[in-house]
Scaffold this motif. Sequence first.
Motif, short mmCIF file in Angstrom:
data_model
loop_
_atom_site.label_atom_id
_atom_site.label_comp_id
_atom_site.label_asym_id
_atom_site.label_seq_id
_atom_site.Cartn_x
_atom_site.Cartn_y
_atom_site.Cartn_z
N LEU A 135 0.76 -1.23 0.06
CA LEU A 135 -0.09 0.01 0.03
C LEU A 135 0.80 1.26 -0.10
O LEU A 135 0.68 2.18 -0.98
CB LEU A 135 -0.89 -0.09 1.19
N ILE A 139 1.37 4.09 -2.90
CA ILE A 139 0.88 5.45 -3.01
C ILE A 139 2.06 6.13 -3.48
O ILE A 139 1.79 7.29 -4.20
CB ILE A 139 0.58 5.83 -1.30
N ASN A 159 -3.87 11.21 5.91
CA ASN A 159 -4.93 10.51 5.21
C ASN A 159 -5.56 11.48 4.02
O ASN A 159 -5.99 10.82 2.83
CB ASN A 159 -6.16 10.31 6.18
N VAL A 162 -3.55 10.87 1.08
CA VAL A 162 -3.91 9.74 -0.02
C VAL A 162 -5.20 9.84 -0.55
O VAL A 162 -5.42 9.62 -1.58
CB VAL A 162 -3.84 8.63 1.11
N THR A 179 -9.35 5.54 7.01
CA THR A 179 -8.13 4.60 6.62
C THR A 179 -8.29 3.31 5.99
O THR A 179 -7.96 2.71 5.20
CB THR A 179 -7.21 4.18 7.95
N ALA A 180 -9.50 2.65 6.58
CA ALA A 180 -10.05 1.48 6.03
C ALA A 180 -10.42 1.47 4.74
O ALA A 180 -10.34 0.73 3.65
CB ALA A 180 -11.23 0.96 6.93
N LEU A 182 -9.77 3.87 2.48
CA LEU A 182 -8.56 3.98 1.57
C LEU A 182 -7.66 2.69 1.17
O LEU A 182 -7.46 2.28 0.01
CB LEU A 182 -7.70 5.12 2.06
N ALA A 183 -7.55 1.74 2.25
CA ALA A 183 -7.08 0.38 2.05
C ALA A 183 -8.07 -0.31 1.10
O ALA A 183 -7.39 -1.23 0.37
CB ALA A 183 -6.69 -0.13 3.49
N MET A 186 -7.37 0.59 -2.63
CA MET A 186 -6.12 -0.09 -2.90
C MET A 186 -6.51 -1.70 -3.31
O MET A 186 -6.14 -2.03 -4.35
CB MET A 186 -5.06 -0.02 -1.68
N ARG A 187 -7.27 -2.30 -2.42
CA ARG A 187 -7.38 -3.73 -2.53
C ARG A 187 -8.27 -3.99 -3.86
O ARG A 187 -8.06 -4.73 -4.66
CB ARG A 187 -8.10 -4.12 -1.46
#
Lengths: 465, 207
Positions: A135, A139, A159, A162, A179-180, A182-183, A186-187
């Motif tokens: 991750l 970025i 954050n 991002v 945060t979750a 944004l993760a 990415m996933r």
Amino acid sequence: MSAPVDQAKNAEKFLADTVHEQRLDKLLWAMRMRRDAAARQVPEWEELRTLASEIKEHTLSNLSQYLIEFETKATANGVIVHWARDAHEHNQIVYNLLAEQGIDLLVKSKSMLTEECEMRPFLERRGIRVTETDLGERIQQLDNQPPGHIVGPAIHKTNKDVAVLFSKKYGSDPYNEDTAYLAGVMRENTRPDFLKAHAGMTGANFVVAETGAIVVATNEGNADLSANTPPLHICSVGIEKIIPTTESLAVFIRLLARSATGDTITQYTSMFRGPRKGAAMHVILVDNGRSARLGMKRFWHSLKCIRCAACMNTCPVYRRSGGLSYGSTYMGPIGIILMPTFEVHKYNELPFASTLNGSCSNVCPVKIDIHEQIYVWREVMEEHDQIQVVKKEAMRVADKVLSHPALYQIATTTLSAALEVLPHFAVYNRLNAWGKHRDVPEAARETFHEWYRNNRADANEGGKL
Amino acid sequence: MTSVQALSRNLILDLVRGNQPTAQPMPTIPHFPMNKSGDLVASFRESIARMAGVVVNDDVSDLDLFVRTKFPDAKVICSAIPEYAGTIKPASFKQWSEASTIDVCILRSPMGVAETGSILLSDIELQVNTIAFLAHDLVVLLDPKQIVANIHDACEHPHFKQRPYSVLMTGPSGSGDIGGIVVHPAQAAKTLTVILSPAPGGVQRSG
């Protein structure tokens, strides 16, 4: 010859942005605190550090034997082992492996070695798309920046940074800074590349000579996905990463995550010994200056590094200036002692980006004498005439004053008096680097010597200071 | 190996031989006893919880009921254990990327580690390595007798010397790359649930 990196000037830009500066400082200090708490939970912590240091010193001093043992075992396991003298040779080997099969997409997990080799631009110039799957690394890739930290490449970003970046690149919600979320973005965007790619790449945290295994530690599972999903796995590894046995690996597993983040272990500690049926596994052993460093009597201990970043998290200079200010692949205290081995002139300023407080050496899990090496690098810069005129002149004056007690007493007395009357421009100018971001403290009414003469001289029976 | 490669190999080895410091001895690695009460199961539970893994407290006598209840929306349940059918077996995946269709994956681990809360998996248990990474949720059976004290004990497991692939898995995937706060999931499994369940036919303690 490249122009020297001006770390102090770069740090000024970072310091001017108080939001990022204060946040990074706080985050990294919290990591340092977690590291301390984790270490306290292990009664044998200091014994483990000593063992890790001794294992590394043993391995490095017998490196040729262990490299051959690894090559023999890995080859017997079905791995194809390559040797690369330098970055170009490494990049060319990777390119050839991909080009031979017409592969134009590579999914890869984080590897500081591939950053060191500047592999990504090399491949991209030749038409191969590279997706970073860590991750933080992704970025940084999307933002066209190198990693700012060797464990958390984008740790300096907020954050909000991002969220805005992902909205531009992936079309996600620019106002959702969770945060979750944004993760999750990415996933969603990385998963298709894992499934589509015909080649995956990893680095290695350790290489075990006894078994021919490469060991990769991640939290995201991206190394396992990169290595296991496509039919071709390429692993790049520096020759110093080798350790003798699985038994010795245990010592390093126990130290690595605790030193890095304060966790007992990473989510995934994976060992790859050979390819699955119908697939291929290649390991590239890279020198790129390491064998030369092994011969540097004062600096070969830096090869013990396991890239945990504990020294960076504890360093007051790193925490306040950000990783990008070092202008180098490796940053912080470990970067200061590694980078000049690649290019002395370019990195001649880095050894001065330290307070020499020794905290880096105290937290190092393999007991590298980092702050002492930084000091020696300063001497090397002096020997090689690599110190800037202003700094050199200041040190010459300091040397003269500090080595003559009478001169020192005159200087301190005169300076204290002068500070009270000197105009602002005379105190705060480019010669006073310390005063750039700080007020010079108010001078004491009397020097220590004056105070002692006035208050204790009688008790000292005429003793001379 | 091409002639260029052989040349590079020999040059690197010559440089290394020429520059190696005086040989240092290999230290003896002592046996470190378990730090804490000695209750391996309790320590394992505590350790895996720190990494966001879950150990089921109750006995699970009906695995199918457990899976259907815990994951009611799951359609593709891949079972890599012989005692449970699931909806699909790993051998069905011709391409390893096909495992991305799995909702829930059921596995059995041959070893747990009390110190860290890790479970061991290898290509033997996985059959198709990607099932543990492309599946959304993992359910792992672990015999409590196969929990070892620490990483030193764990590294004695024969898998690490024999299997092409093995992994110490500790909780679901996570990342602390944004803001330094670890969130789950990252790239791989979203959840990891461990069921303490004696192995069929009984087993010897690992390590």
